[in-house]
Design an enzyme around this catalytic site. Structure first.
Site, PDB file in Angstrom:
ATOM      1  N   ASN A 134      13.777   0.959   0.116  1.00 27.40           N
ATOM      2  CA  ASN A 134      15.190   0.971   0.100  1.00 27.40           C
ATOM      3  C   ASN A 134      15.826   1.033   1.685  1.00 27.40           C
ATOM      4  O   ASN A 134      15.232   1.358   2.302  1.00 27.40           O
ATOM      5  CB  ASN A 134      15.699   2.264  -0.323  1.00 27.40           C
ATOM      6  CG  ASN A 134      15.690   2.334  -1.980  1.00 27.40           C
ATOM      7  OD1 ASN A 134      15.822   1.256  -2.542  1.00 27.40           O
ATOM      8  ND2 ASN A 134      14.954   3.363  -2.536  1.00 27.40           N
ATOM      9  N   ASP A 162      14.771   0.333 -12.528  1.00 24.86           N
ATOM     10  CA  ASP A 162      16.147   0.472 -13.443  1.00 24.86           C
ATOM     11  C   ASP A 162      15.973  -0.088 -14.937  1.00 24.86           C
ATOM     12  O   ASP A 162      16.417   0.768 -15.911  1.00 24.86           O
ATOM     13  CB  ASP A 162      17.258  -0.101 -12.657  1.00 24.86           C
ATOM     14  CG  ASP A 162      17.160   0.222 -11.228  1.00 24.86           C
ATOM     15  OD1 ASP A 162      17.164   1.494 -10.789  1.00 24.86           O
ATOM     16  OD2 ASP A 162      16.791  -0.567 -10.418  1.00 24.86           O
ATOM     17  N   HIS A 190      20.177  -2.033  -6.394  1.00 21.55           N
ATOM     18  CA  HIS A 190      19.242  -0.826  -6.663  1.00 21.55           C
ATOM     19  C   HIS A 190      19.853   0.459  -6.210  1.00 21.55           C
ATOM     20  O   HIS A 190      19.582   0.897  -5.177  1.00 21.55           O
ATOM     21  CB  HIS A 190      17.986  -1.229  -6.286  1.00 21.55           C
ATOM     22  CG  HIS A 190      16.919   0.378  -6.750  1.00 21.55           C
ATOM     23  ND1 HIS A 190      16.648   0.749  -7.764  1.00 21.55           N
ATOM     24  CD2 HIS A 190      16.543   1.002  -5.685  1.00 21.55           C
ATOM     25  CE1 HIS A 190      16.041   1.823  -7.634  1.00 21.55           C
ATOM     26  NE2 HIS A 190      15.694   2.179  -6.383  1.00 21.55           N
TER      27      HIS A 190
HETATM   28  P1  NAD Z   1       6.327   7.535   1.442  1.00 20.42           P
HETATM   29  O1  NAD Z   1       7.297   7.891   2.374  1.00 20.42           O
HETATM   30  O2  NAD Z   1       5.486   8.362   0.691  1.00 20.42           O
HETATM   31  O3  NAD Z   1       5.761   6.240   1.928  1.00 20.42           O
HETATM   32  C1  NAD Z   1       6.222   5.084   2.776  1.00 20.42           C
HETATM   33  C2  NAD Z   1       4.972   4.766   3.717  1.00 20.42           C
HETATM   34  O4  NAD Z   1       5.677   3.498   4.386  1.00 20.42           O
HETATM   35  C3  NAD Z   1       4.574   5.855   4.740  1.00 20.42           C
HETATM   36  O5  NAD Z   1       3.037   5.877   4.568  1.00 20.42           O
HETATM   37  C4  NAD Z   1       5.091   5.314   6.111  1.00 20.42           C
HETATM   38  O6  NAD Z   1       4.053   5.374   7.113  1.00 20.42           O
HETATM   39  C5  NAD Z   1       5.033   3.902   5.750  1.00 20.42           C
HETATM   40  N1  NAD Z   1       5.748   2.720   6.647  1.00 20.42           N
HETATM   41  C6  NAD Z   1       6.942   3.056   7.197  1.00 20.42           C
HETATM   42  N2  NAD Z   1       7.327   2.150   8.002  1.00 20.42           N
HETATM   43  C7  NAD Z   1       6.447   1.263   8.000  1.00 20.42           C
HETATM   44  C8  NAD Z   1       6.253  -0.267   8.620  1.00 20.42           C
HETATM   45  N3  NAD Z   1       6.962  -0.618   9.377  1.00 20.42           N
HETATM   46  N4  NAD Z   1       5.164  -0.896   8.122  1.00 20.42           N
HETATM   47  C9  NAD Z   1       4.292  -0.432   7.457  1.00 20.42           C
HETATM   48  N5  NAD Z   1       4.194   1.014   6.585  1.00 20.42           N
HETATM   49  C10 NAD Z   1       5.328   1.536   7.040  1.00 20.42           C
HETATM   50  O7  NAD Z   1       7.578   6.665   0.502  1.00 20.42           O
HETATM   51  P2  NAD Z   1       7.411   6.172  -1.014  1.00 20.42           P
HETATM   52  O8  NAD Z   1       7.719   7.220  -1.938  1.00 20.42           O
HETATM   53  O9  NAD Z   1       6.068   5.519  -1.145  1.00 20.42           O
HETATM   54  O10 NAD Z   1       8.521   5.158  -1.099  1.00 20.42           O
HETATM   55  C11 NAD Z   1       8.651   3.895  -0.495  1.00 20.42           C
HETATM   56  C12 NAD Z   1      10.093   3.353  -0.453  1.00 20.42           C
HETATM   57  O11 NAD Z   1      10.311   2.874  -1.824  1.00 20.42           O
HETATM   58  C13 NAD Z   1      11.086   4.378   0.064  1.00 20.42           C
HETATM   59  O12 NAD Z   1      12.112   3.482   0.744  1.00 20.42           O
HETATM   60  C14 NAD Z   1      11.911   4.545  -1.487  1.00 20.42           C
HETATM   61  O13 NAD Z   1      13.144   5.071  -1.261  1.00 20.42           O
HETATM   62  C15 NAD Z   1      11.368   3.345  -2.150  1.00 20.42           C
HETATM   63  N6  NAD Z   1      11.695   3.408  -3.615  1.00 20.42           N
HETATM   64  C16 NAD Z   1      12.248   2.176  -4.227  1.00 20.42           C
HETATM   65  C17 NAD Z   1      12.098   2.189  -5.581  1.00 20.42           C
HETATM   66  C18 NAD Z   1      12.932   0.811  -6.346  1.00 20.42           C
HETATM   67  O14 NAD Z   1      13.075   0.936  -7.433  1.00 20.42           O
HETATM   68  N7  NAD Z   1      13.345   0.040  -5.638  1.00 20.42           N
HETATM   69  C19 NAD Z   1      11.818   3.315  -6.408  1.00 20.42           C
HETATM   70  C20 NAD Z   1      11.381   4.450  -5.652  1.00 20.42           C
HETATM   71  C21 NAD Z   1      11.169   4.666  -4.099  1.00 20.42           C
HETATM   72  C1  LMR Z   2      14.489   5.335  -7.350  1.00 16.59           C
HETATM   73  O1  LMR Z   2      15.170   4.633  -7.925  1.00 16.59           O
HETATM   74  O2  LMR Z   2      13.640   6.262  -8.062  1.00 16.59           O
HETATM   75  C2  LMR Z   2      14.459   5.456  -5.879  1.00 16.59           C
HETATM   76  O3  LMR Z   2      14.972   4.158  -5.476  1.00 16.59           O
HETATM   77  C3  LMR Z   2      15.432   6.855  -5.385  1.00 16.59           C
HETATM   78  C4  LMR Z   2      14.963   6.724  -3.913  1.00 16.59           C
HETATM   79  O4  LMR Z   2      16.265   7.090  -3.203  1.00 16.59           O
HETATM   80  O5  LMR Z   2      13.841   6.875  -3.246  1.00 16.59           O
END
Ligand code: NAD
Ligand code: LMR
Length: 346
Positions: A134, A162, A190
């Protein structure tokens, strides 16, 4: 399994994170690209998390997946994206206390700009990118803008989570199986402004032998406006507050759905009609969404390409503020584009 299939190269960034852990084993088992397609995994992490990623690579080896040809762990984007065909950009900079929106966009620009450049310089010709980290839509825009030699339509962002949430909520309310719901569209960003739209959705009442009916005849429009839309749009925040961490397994599952459907096609539903879903893809100006924004649309995937389905304007006769809802989420994407342009990130 056909031994003749060459392995496909899949890069997962943020591989040591929560979503990465929930993703990698399912990719290696063949759930994303097919049960007869070997995969070569590239795990990209920041130096501080490399050891954890190496631990995950050890577990992948221990699982002895027949389709897993190779695993490589690196902190170097040039190595991680070398020959990549499926890039899952999950790693991102989370918002920390006191961080303004502009700071978050800037911090992520520092990640997705160089990764876009590395994809430009090292990816395979058929590369497909989905951004999960995100703010996903705008991070995808930043990555695409640094990959001038890669067609813009190869960069997408995840709104399938979503979409899946919307399917699940409608099915529960209507008292039917998730397979008895179709035609939902998630529009826009999103974020909490997203517009999960039921105005063209259908519900099959009576199971496999039943008939399809407009969703808003089965559930009432008041529920759709007052409960369904905010519940889906704010589900990410609800998961964080209940689980104490951002959604991970459901996000990984949706990422697999997105890439699988893009690569293998969305196919046809039980009624013989093209099965559609939602994905954030580059706008061609359809539905009044400014060209170039990466926005969620109603889509099908055919021949390995996403295509926006026309003729599904949100129906104001069923939801009076439908047009405004679409405009609001698209306006937010436009503002994010302006902000990152102002920061010199595009
Ligand atoms: P997390 O913090 O568990 O893991 C993120 C990982 O990314 C960490 O291990 C970190 O070291 C790594 N990282 C950071 N910068 C980096 C880089 N430059 N290169 C490579 N790796 C890097 O987080 P998560 O729970 O796995 O979530 C990851 C992302 O997904 C977050 O931004 C979260 O908000 C997003 N997300 C999006 C959705 C969606 O539907 N689009 C849903 C859930 C979460
Ligand atoms: C989600 O939709 O679950 C995530 O994008 C929420 C978040 O901010 O990591």
């Amino acid at each position: 399994m056909s031994a003749a299939q060459p392995p496909r190269t899949v890069t997962v960034t943020g591989a040591a994170g929560n979503i990465g852990y929930a993703l990698l084993f399912r990719i290696a088992s063949g759930e994303m690209l097919g049960a007869d397609v070997p995969v070569r995994l590239r795990l990209l992490e920041v130096p501080a998390a490399l050891r954890a990623a190496e631990g995950t690579a050890m577990e992948l080896a221990d699982a002895a997946f027949p389709l897993l040809a190779d695993v490589q762990v690196t902190h170097d984007p040039a190595v991680a994206f070398d020959g990549v065909q499926h890039a899952l950009l999950v790693g991102a900079r989370p918002r920390s206390a006191g961080m303004e929106r502009g700071d978050l966009l800037e911090a992520n620009g520092g990640i997705f700009g160089p990764q876009g450049q590395a994809i430009n310089d090292h990816a395979a010709e058929d590369v497909r990118v989905v951004v999960v980290g995100n703010p996903a839509n705008t991070n995808a825009l930043i990555a695409a803008s640094h990959a001038r030699d890669v067609p813009a339509d190869r960069f997408t962002a995840l709104t399938r989570l979503d979409h899946n949430r919307a399917v699940s909520q409608l099915a529960a309310k209507a008292g039917v199986a998730v397979t008895d719901v179709d035609g939902i569209t998630v529009w826009g960003n999103h974020s909490a402004t997203q517009f999960p739209d039921l105005t063209h959705a259908r519900v099959r009442v009576g199971g496999a032998d039943g008939g399809w009916r407009p969703a808003l005849e089965v559930v009432d429009a008041g529920w759709a406006a007052e409960e369904f839309i905010p519940r889906v749009a704010e589900r990410g925040a609800e998961i964080i507050s209940v689980r104490g961490a951002s959604s991970a397994a459901s996000a990984a599952s949706a990422t697999i759905d997105h890439m699988r459907d893009w690569f293998l096609g969305t196919g046809v539903g039980t009624d013989g009609q093209a099965r559609r879903t939602s994905a954030a893809i580059v706008s061609d100006g359809s539905y009044g969404v400014p060209e170039g924004l990466i926005s969620s649309f109603p889509v099908v995937s055919e021949g390995g390409q996403w295509r926006i389905v026309p003729g599904l304007e949100p129906d104001a006769a069923l939801l009076p503020d439908a047009a405004e809802r679409l405009e609001r989420t698209v306006a937010e994407l436009d503002e994010e584009r302006e902000a990152v342009t102002g920061l010199g990130l595009l």
